[in-house]
Design a protein around this motif. Structure first.
Motif, PDB file in Angstrom:
ATOM      1  N   GLU A  34     -14.848 -46.619  23.036  1.00 56.85           N
ATOM      2  CA  GLU A  34     -15.065 -45.483  23.105  1.00 56.85           C
ATOM      3  C   GLU A  34     -15.893 -44.173  22.296  1.00 56.85           C
ATOM      4  N   THR A  35     -15.735 -44.257  21.169  1.00 56.65           N
ATOM      5  CA  THR A  35     -16.277 -43.447  20.331  1.00 56.65           C
ATOM      6  C   THR A  35     -17.020 -43.620  20.362  1.00 56.65           C
ATOM      7  N   THR A  36     -18.197 -44.742  20.597  1.00 56.79           N
ATOM      8  CA  THR A  36     -19.373 -45.290  20.676  1.00 56.79           C
ATOM      9  C   THR A  36     -20.005 -44.762  21.900  1.00 56.79           C
ATOM     10  N   THR A  37     -19.680 -44.506  22.817  1.00 61.12           N
ATOM     11  CA  THR A  37     -20.164 -44.212  23.928  1.00 61.12           C
ATOM     12  C   THR A  37     -19.681 -42.319  24.691  1.00 61.12           C
ATOM     13  N   LYS A  38     -18.517 -42.036  23.914  1.00 56.60           N
ATOM     14  CA  LYS A  38     -18.879 -40.816  23.670  1.00 56.60           C
ATOM     15  C   LYS A  38     -19.193 -39.759  22.825  1.00 56.60           C
ATOM     16  N   PRO A  39     -19.757 -38.646  23.336  1.00 57.50           N
ATOM     17  CA  PRO A  39     -19.681 -37.693  22.258  1.00 57.50           C
ATOM     18  C   PRO A  39     -18.110 -37.284  21.276  1.00 57.50           C
ATOM     19  N   THR A  40     -18.682 -36.833  20.157  1.00 60.86           N
ATOM     20  CA  THR A  40     -17.874 -36.511  19.281  1.00 60.86           C
ATOM     21  C   THR A  40     -17.644 -34.300  18.428  1.00 60.86           C
ATOM     22  N   GLU A  41     -19.063 -33.970  19.773  1.00 59.78           N
ATOM     23  CA  GLU A  41     -19.490 -32.894  18.922  1.00 59.78           C
ATOM     24  C   GLU A  41     -19.534 -31.898  20.113  1.00 59.78           C
TER      25      GLU A  41
ATOM     26  N   ALA B 218     -10.716 -25.974  19.948  1.00 63.00           N
ATOM     27  CA  ALA B 218     -10.836 -26.032  18.457  1.00 63.00           C
ATOM     28  C   ALA B 218      -9.948 -26.435  17.971  1.00 63.00           C
ATOM     29  N   LEU B 219      -7.997 -26.263  18.570  1.00 64.23           N
ATOM     30  CA  LEU B 219      -7.349 -26.213  17.622  1.00 64.23           C
ATOM     31  C   LEU B 219      -7.042 -28.144  17.667  1.00 64.23           C
ATOM     32  N   SER B 220      -7.595 -28.409  18.350  1.00 61.37           N
ATOM     33  CA  SER B 220      -7.389 -30.051  17.819  1.00 61.37           C
ATOM     34  C   SER B 220      -8.169 -30.577  16.432  1.00 61.37           C
ATOM     35  N   LYS B 221      -9.810 -30.018  16.233  1.00 65.58           N
ATOM     36  CA  LYS B 221     -10.090 -29.951  15.273  1.00 65.58           C
ATOM     37  C   LYS B 221      -9.401 -30.014  13.464  1.00 65.58           C
ATOM     38  N   GLU B 222      -8.243 -28.738  14.063  1.00 66.27           N
ATOM     39  CA  GLU B 222      -7.955 -27.975  12.923  1.00 66.27           C
ATOM     40  C   GLU B 222      -6.755 -28.401  12.325  1.00 66.27           C
ATOM     41  N   ASN B 223      -6.459 -29.726  13.550  1.00 70.65           N
ATOM     42  CA  ASN B 223      -4.796 -29.959  13.319  1.00 70.65           C
ATOM     43  C   ASN B 223      -4.860 -31.809  14.095  1.00 70.65           C
ATOM     44  N   ASP B 224      -3.976 -32.503  13.368  1.00 72.89           N
ATOM     45  CA  ASP B 224      -3.706 -33.901  13.285  1.00 72.89           C
ATOM     46  C   ASP B 224      -2.950 -34.246  13.600  1.00 72.89           C
ATOM     47  N   GLY B 225      -1.870 -33.699  15.186  1.00 65.18           N
ATOM     48  CA  GLY B 225      -0.855 -33.965  15.714  1.00 65.18           C
ATOM     49  C   GLY B 225      -0.895 -34.756  16.955  1.00 65.18           C
ATOM     50  N   PRO B 226      -0.179 -35.592  17.192  1.00 67.12           N
ATOM     51  CA  PRO B 226      -0.392 -36.539  18.493  1.00 67.12           C
ATOM     52  C   PRO B 226      -1.027 -35.084  19.695  1.00 67.12           C
ATOM     53  N   LEU B 227      -0.540 -34.340  19.770  1.00 66.44           N
ATOM     54  CA  LEU B 227      -1.085 -33.683  20.964  1.00 66.44           C
ATOM     55  C   LEU B 227      -2.923 -33.259  20.273  1.00 66.44           C
ATOM     56  N   GLU B 228      -2.668 -33.016  19.567  1.00 68.20           N
ATOM     57  CA  GLU B 228      -4.443 -32.264  19.443  1.00 68.20           C
ATOM     58  C   GLU B 228      -5.050 -33.647  19.156  1.00 68.20           C
ATOM     59  N   ARG B 229      -4.896 -34.592  18.620  1.00 64.34           N
ATOM     60  CA  ARG B 229      -6.131 -36.040  18.763  1.00 64.34           C
ATOM     61  C   ARG B 229      -5.989 -36.171  20.239  1.00 64.34           C
ATOM     62  N   TYR B 230      -5.318 -35.776  21.560  1.00 66.93           N
ATOM     63  CA  TYR B 230      -5.179 -36.272  22.501  1.00 66.93           C
ATOM     64  C   TYR B 230      -6.235 -35.661  22.849  1.00 66.93           C
ATOM     65  N   PHE B 231      -6.387 -34.494  23.302  1.00 66.57           N
ATOM     66  CA  PHE B 231      -6.780 -33.141  23.788  1.00 66.57           C
ATOM     67  C   PHE B 231      -8.459 -33.137  22.353  1.00 66.57           C
ATOM     68  N   ALA B 232      -8.191 -33.868  21.577  1.00 64.68           N
ATOM     69  CA  ALA B 232     -10.034 -33.758  21.066  1.00 64.68           C
ATOM     70  C   ALA B 232     -10.822 -34.703  21.530  1.00 64.68           C
ATOM     71  N   LYS B 233     -10.630 -35.470  22.211  1.00 68.08           N
ATOM     72  CA  LYS B 233     -11.818 -36.558  23.090  1.00 68.08           C
ATOM     73  C   LYS B 233     -12.577 -35.611  23.823  1.00 68.08           C
ATOM     74  N   LEU B 234     -13.697 -35.971  24.118  1.00 69.94           N
ATOM     75  CA  LEU B 234     -14.436 -35.639  25.295  1.00 69.94           C
ATOM     76  C   LEU B 234     -15.196 -36.042  25.407  1.00 69.94           C
ATOM     77  N   SER B 235     -15.580 -35.574  26.922  1.00 73.20           N
ATOM     78  CA  SER B 235     -16.316 -36.475  28.309  1.00 73.20           C
ATOM     79  C   SER B 235     -17.639 -36.630  27.750  1.00 73.20           C
ATOM     80  N   LYS B 236     -18.284 -37.737  28.324  1.00 73.87           N
ATOM     81  CA  LYS B 236     -19.868 -38.280  28.180  1.00 73.87           C
ATOM     82  C   LYS B 236     -20.555 -37.254  28.059  1.00 73.87           C
TER      83      LYS B 236
END
Length: 459
Positions: free
Chosen positions: A6-13, A321-339
């Motif tokens: 998933e990390t290799t196929t989906k962008p992070t920015e 933006a919040l997910s980039k600033e915090n590392d809670g479970p909720l933020e980690r869920y929203f940190a992932k981007l689509s293709k």
């Protein structure tokens, strides 16, 4: 293994799909809301021609705030939003507070805009239930926001164009009437002229209290001007585009607010403008344009669609933006981007809540609670704007400060003056009973959620 794939196929920015054309038009669209088309009559009735001064003063201070945001984003154009700079230059707890508070101020107005859209559509489709049209509109806008960001930018370009054309039409018609010495019929009889503004001019035609009441009304008609601060991470060449766009804020305010209202008051004596009717509709009717009400309904429908579309976009980027600033479970869920480099999870979460609008409107208890919280967003917005200005002051004292960057003009004077202006607007909320409730609710939110943010981030 799946996580690695998933990390290799989906962008992070976020991708940079917004061009200067998109950002420029969205910035104009963000400045012009339905409040100008529908609420201008209220403010004109309160203060008469001196409302122009209120727009100029308020516009100037919001321009200074935008320059402060622009200065911080210029230094770090990869910042997801002003949430990032608040976290960076004040602390993570304040950034967390600003991020989720700002999200609330996006979701509740979005629900209000969706309700308005249903009502505007019933003008043409009275036999279709409003909730069905509301959900259909949401489905279209969700799809639009889940595709590449350039499609969102293109849609906003055309939405904003319609609003701008409507205002420019009024200005052009008014100037033609002034040049030709056009005489208005009936109660509005007399020559169309700028003398209609200056004759018998009084700063406080209805008293100083009504003059002060107009300040919050004018201020909140500008809310949304900060949306540009969420676009930096998705703008092509932001170090060039963002400064250009922000530098035109004052010009846009002078043309589309001050210019349009001055023309309206030159056409009609302001004393005859009804508070509960759009002055734009009145102008179109007075010049004999058939279907003026239908035309303005189309314009305000477009303005509401533009606002709702931008609010969905902004809510998604705010949570990302919040997910980039915090590392809670909720933020980690929203940190992932689509293709396509879209914060799809954050958009769907926000849009899902907005889709609950028909349910809220159907249940009286929920509707009353919604109206209470929606009014509170006004006060919360002032708190957020003030914290952005404080973050900018911290930036100026940091090692990141660029002496030759995109600097806020006359910082030593304009920075404290802007903060004092926001405090002044907040204090004026206590003048009227409705606004007073909003002010107390905003204070309660600031204290309670502020304490929670401190606990959550530091646990």
């Amino acid at each position: 293994m799946d996580e690695m794939t998933e990390t290799t196929t989906k962008p992070t920015e976020l991708s940079r799909g917004l061009t200067q054309r998109h950002v420029q038009m969205m910035a104009i669209g963000g400045t012009i809301g339905t409040g100008l088309f529908l609420g201008a009559g209220d403010t004109i009735n309160l203060t008469g021609p001196s409302v122009l001064l209120i727009y100029m003063i308020t516009g100037a201070f919001l321009f200074f705030m935008m320059r402060a945001i622009g200065e911080m984003l210029y230094v770090d154009p990869k910042s997801s939003s002003f949430v990032s700079v608040v976290s960076k230059y004040i602390n993570r707890e304040t950034g967390y507070f600003v991020g989720w508070s700002y999200w609330i101020t996006l979701i509740l107005p979005a629900m209000a805009e969706l309700t308005a859209i249903g009502q505007y559509l019933q003008y043409w489709l009275p036999h279709i239930a409003a909730w069905k049209m509301e959900l259909a509109i949401m489905a279209i806008l969700i799809i639009l926001n889940l595709t590449a960001v350039r499609f969102f930018g293109e849609a906003e370009f055309w939405f904003a164009s319609i609003k701008i054309i409507a205002i420019l039409m009024v200005i052009a018609i008014g100037l033609f009437m002034i040049v030709t010495g056009f005489k208005m019929p009936g109660i509005h009889g007399g020559t169309v002229s700028f003398k209609n503004i200056t004759d018998g001019f009084q700063f406080f035609p209805n008293g100083s209290v009504d003059f002060l009441k107009a300040f919050p009304m004018v201020f909140f008609s500008f809310v949304g001007i900060e949306f540009v601060g969420l676009m930096s991470a998705e703008t092509v060449d932001p170090k060039v585009v963002i400064p250009k766009v922000i530098n035109t804020v004052l010009v846009r305010i002078m043309i589309f607010y001050v210019g349009a209202l001055a023309i309206i008051m030159a056409i009609c004596n302001w004393r005859y403008l009804p508070a509960n009717e759009s002055p734009f509709v009145m102008v179109f009717q007075l010049i004999g344009l058939h279907g003026a009400a239908a035309l303005m309904n189309f314009v305000v429908l477009t303005a509401a669609l533009s606002a709702l579309n931008t609010l969905i976009y902004s809510a998604g980027r705010d949570i990302f933006a919040l997910s980039k600033e915090n590392d809670g479970p909720l933020e980690r869920y929203f940190a992932k981007l689509s293709k396509t480099a879209i914060p799809a999870r954050a958009i769907l979460f926000s849009a899902g809540l907005i889709c609950a609008t028909p349910v809220v409107n159907f249940i009286p208890a929920l509707s009353s609670a919604f109206n209470f919280f929606a009014s509170a967003t006004a006060a919360i917005t002032l708190v957020i704007y003030t914290l952005i200005m404080i973050a900018h002051r911290h930036y100026r004292k940091s090692s990141d400060f660029l002496p030759d960057g995109f600097k806020m003009p006359f910082y030593r004077v304009t920075s404290p003056a802007t903060i004092l202006f926001f405090i002044f607007i907040f204090a004026l909320l206590f003048i009227t009973p409705t606004d007073r409730i909003a002010a107390y609710a905003g204070l309660a939110w600031t204290i309670i959620f502020g304490l929670f943010s401190r606990y959550y981030v530091n646990k």
